[in-house]
Design an enzyme around this catalytic site. Sequence first.
Site, PDB file in Angstrom:
ATOM      1  N   HIS A 246       0.836  -1.158  -0.027  1.00 58.34           N
ATOM      2  CA  HIS A 246       0.037  -0.009   0.038  1.00 58.34           C
ATOM      3  C   HIS A 246       0.676   1.235   0.315  1.00 58.34           C
ATOM      4  O   HIS A 246       1.783   1.265   0.750  1.00 58.34           O
ATOM      5  CB  HIS A 246      -0.963   0.087   1.301  1.00 58.34           C
ATOM      6  N   GLU A 301      -7.871  -5.280  -0.151  1.00 58.52           N
ATOM      7  CA  GLU A 301      -8.436  -6.020  -1.428  1.00 58.52           C
ATOM      8  C   GLU A 301      -8.330  -7.516  -1.197  1.00 58.52           C
ATOM      9  O   GLU A 301      -8.957  -8.231  -1.875  1.00 58.52           O
ATOM     10  CB  GLU A 301      -7.562  -5.679  -2.681  1.00 58.52           C
TER      11      GLU A 301
HETATM   12  N1  ACO Z   1       4.067  -7.728  -4.501  1.00 59.21           N
HETATM   13  C1  ACO Z   1       5.339  -7.672  -4.564  1.00 59.21           C
HETATM   14  N2  ACO Z   1       6.267  -6.382  -4.756  1.00 59.21           N
HETATM   15  C2  ACO Z   1       5.521  -5.456  -4.294  1.00 59.21           C
HETATM   16  C3  ACO Z   1       4.264  -5.323  -4.172  1.00 59.21           C
HETATM   17  C4  ACO Z   1       3.298  -6.519  -4.265  1.00 59.21           C
HETATM   18  N3  ACO Z   1       2.162  -6.441  -3.863  1.00 59.21           N
HETATM   19  N4  ACO Z   1       3.884  -4.039  -3.838  1.00 59.21           N
HETATM   20  C5  ACO Z   1       5.006  -3.265  -3.901  1.00 59.21           C
HETATM   21  N5  ACO Z   1       5.994  -4.222  -4.459  1.00 59.21           N
HETATM   22  C6  ACO Z   1       7.485  -3.663  -4.384  1.00 59.21           C
HETATM   23  C7  ACO Z   1       7.763  -3.019  -6.040  1.00 59.21           C
HETATM   24  O1  ACO Z   1       7.762  -3.978  -6.956  1.00 59.21           O
HETATM   25  C8  ACO Z   1       8.658  -2.088  -5.505  1.00 59.21           C
HETATM   26  O2  ACO Z   1       9.856  -2.990  -5.698  1.00 59.21           O
HETATM   27  P1  ACO Z   1      11.188  -2.067  -6.416  1.00 59.21           P
HETATM   28  O3  ACO Z   1      11.496  -1.040  -5.624  1.00 59.21           O
HETATM   29  O4  ACO Z   1      12.400  -3.285  -6.160  1.00 59.21           O
HETATM   30  O5  ACO Z   1      10.506  -1.621  -7.929  1.00 59.21           O
HETATM   31  C9  ACO Z   1       8.313  -1.724  -4.067  1.00 59.21           C
HETATM   32  O6  ACO Z   1       7.807  -2.802  -3.715  1.00 59.21           O
HETATM   33  C10 ACO Z   1       7.649  -0.499  -3.822  1.00 59.21           C
HETATM   34  O7  ACO Z   1       6.724  -0.464  -4.857  1.00 59.21           O
HETATM   35  P2  ACO Z   1       5.692   0.717  -5.485  1.00 59.21           P
HETATM   36  O8  ACO Z   1       5.376   0.590  -6.571  1.00 59.21           O
HETATM   37  O9  ACO Z   1       6.775   1.917  -5.313  1.00 59.21           O
HETATM   38  O10 ACO Z   1       4.875   1.077  -4.101  1.00 59.21           O
HETATM   39  P3  ACO Z   1       3.667   2.098  -4.520  1.00 59.21           P
HETATM   40  O11 ACO Z   1       3.357   2.795  -3.148  1.00 59.21           O
HETATM   41  O12 ACO Z   1       3.601   2.812  -5.520  1.00 59.21           O
HETATM   42  O13 ACO Z   1       2.420   0.847  -4.721  1.00 59.21           O
HETATM   43  C11 ACO Z   1       0.785  -0.395  -4.628  1.00 59.21           C
HETATM   44  C12 ACO Z   1       1.463   0.565  -3.896  1.00 59.21           C
HETATM   45  C13 ACO Z   1       0.064   0.064  -5.952  1.00 59.21           C
HETATM   46  C14 ACO Z   1      -0.693  -0.909  -4.079  1.00 59.21           C
HETATM   47  C15 ACO Z   1       1.343  -1.711  -4.536  1.00 59.21           C
HETATM   48  O14 ACO Z   1       1.617  -2.010  -3.442  1.00 59.21           O
HETATM   49  C16 ACO Z   1       0.667  -2.899  -5.397  1.00 59.21           C
HETATM   50  O15 ACO Z   1       1.154  -2.908  -6.497  1.00 59.21           O
HETATM   51  N6  ACO Z   1       0.077  -3.900  -4.709  1.00 59.21           N
HETATM   52  C17 ACO Z   1      -0.618  -5.010  -5.665  1.00 59.21           C
HETATM   53  C18 ACO Z   1      -1.898  -4.290  -6.187  1.00 59.21           C
HETATM   54  C19 ACO Z   1      -2.928  -4.170  -4.936  1.00 59.21           C
HETATM   55  O16 ACO Z   1      -3.019  -5.095  -4.151  1.00 59.21           O
HETATM   56  N7  ACO Z   1      -3.601  -3.069  -5.120  1.00 59.21           N
HETATM   57  C20 ACO Z   1      -4.708  -2.581  -4.174  1.00 59.21           C
HETATM   58  C21 ACO Z   1      -4.212  -1.491  -3.498  1.00 59.21           C
HETATM   59  S1  ACO Z   1      -5.387  -1.146  -2.148  1.00 59.21           S
HETATM   60  C22 ACO Z   1      -6.422   0.103  -2.921  1.00 59.21           C
HETATM   61  O17 ACO Z   1      -6.070   0.546  -3.890  1.00 59.21           O
HETATM   62  C23 ACO Z   1      -7.911  -0.073  -2.538  1.00 59.21           C
END
Ligand code: ACO
Length: 359
Positions: A246, A301
């Site tokens: 998140h 989610e």
């Molecule tokens: N699984 C594996 N790795 C992850 C995940 C995940 N679910 N989430 C983040 N990471 C990793 C990224 O790959 C990134 O790695 P890197 O630095 O080596 O590139 C690092 O963690 C940071 O990720 P960001 O994309 O900068 O985090 P951000 O805050 O932008 O993303 C998000 C948040 C979009 C929710 C992300 O965690 C994600 O894609 N989760 C999966 C999708 C999801 O569950 N979405 C629902 C969110 S809740 C809602 O919106 C109601």
Amino acid sequence: MANGLDDVIAAETVISEVNGRVGRLILRGLPLNDLVESHSFEQAAERMLDGFLPGIKTSRSDLKPLLGNARSDMFAYFRNRLPGGQAHPVDALRTCVAQLPDGDDLNTALNLIAAPAVLLPMLLRQAKGLAPIAPDPEAPHAVDMLHMLTNTDIDQPNEQALETYLMTVMDHGLNASTFTARVVASTGAGLTSSVLAGLSALKGPLHGGAPGPVLDMLDAIITPENAEPWLQEKLDRGERLMGFGHRIYRVRDPRADALKLAISKLPGKSGRLALAEAVEKTALRLLAKKKPDRPLKTNVEFYTAVLLEALGFPPESFTGVFFAGRVVGWIAHAREQAQTGRLIRPQSLYVGPRPQDAA
Ligand code: ACO
């Protein structure tokens, strides 16, 4: 430049506060759990909208009949206006909502709250070749939505589970869809335009489109023993695990526990819940190993998928049910923006060629 606008404060709000450090969500002065335990959907919606729409009273008793009538109006309005074919439910919802007149008044707001609750069951039944079920304006909103979907009597645990879900996702700070709705409202456009924009932002898998893929993951894993190899392979391929991570929370999303509790009260769902818990536990362990410096915890989610499946919603409709709850927050934020904000117009940093470079 703040890529993704991390930590940028773009609005003052009285609607909700997300504390990502301690995992706390406050909605109009109440912690999430207190709101869920002491309010019906209609009462919670009224609380969220209080002060933003003339005609919303604070007595906490007015919204139920108004919303019931709005459901009947929406049913009559859309009865012969549903898109045909096999469009994805969110695309079909967008097409339908775009047909509603724009406005800033209570009536527009009620129609926008009623629309997804009525439309989603109509669209899902149409896709199966079934006739739509008319709403019952006297019924509680969550009961009526489930009845229009299943055409069965709705028992209390199911009613409570959907009501809990709709309130749990009602608002959540300046998330992508709410920010989008506020940007549109800041231009002076009406509530329908703001809600349509919010819905478009909600669709993406990084925001409200995650629970469908969560269910695909549970279906593919099948038993707890398969969780580790399946999840590890995904991570090794550089893919994200849906339902985890998140932007704001560095600890567990409090909404995940609210939903897990609601699922545990549904009779006959313990097997699915046990698989989900096992997958969650393994995923958290593997994510901690892969990203030791970036806490990636369960988000809303993950258990949304389990709860909505238990209530009989098909996976392709999960984002539409999210819309049915979040629409209240979008309307409150759009009105707050219109009342207290200015045109939202940030700057970009130009990094392209300049005339002398191009020559
Ligand atoms: N699984 C594996 N790795 C992850 C995940 C995940 N679910 N989430 C983040 N990471 C990793 C990224 O790959 C990134 O790695 P890197 O630095 O080596 O590139 C690092 O963690 C940071 O990720 P960001 O994309 O900068 O985090 P951000 O805050 O932008 O993303 C998000 C948040 C979009 C929710 C992300 O965690 C994600 O894609 N989760 C999966 C999708 C999801 O569950 N979405 C629902 C969110 S809740 C809602 O919106 C109601």
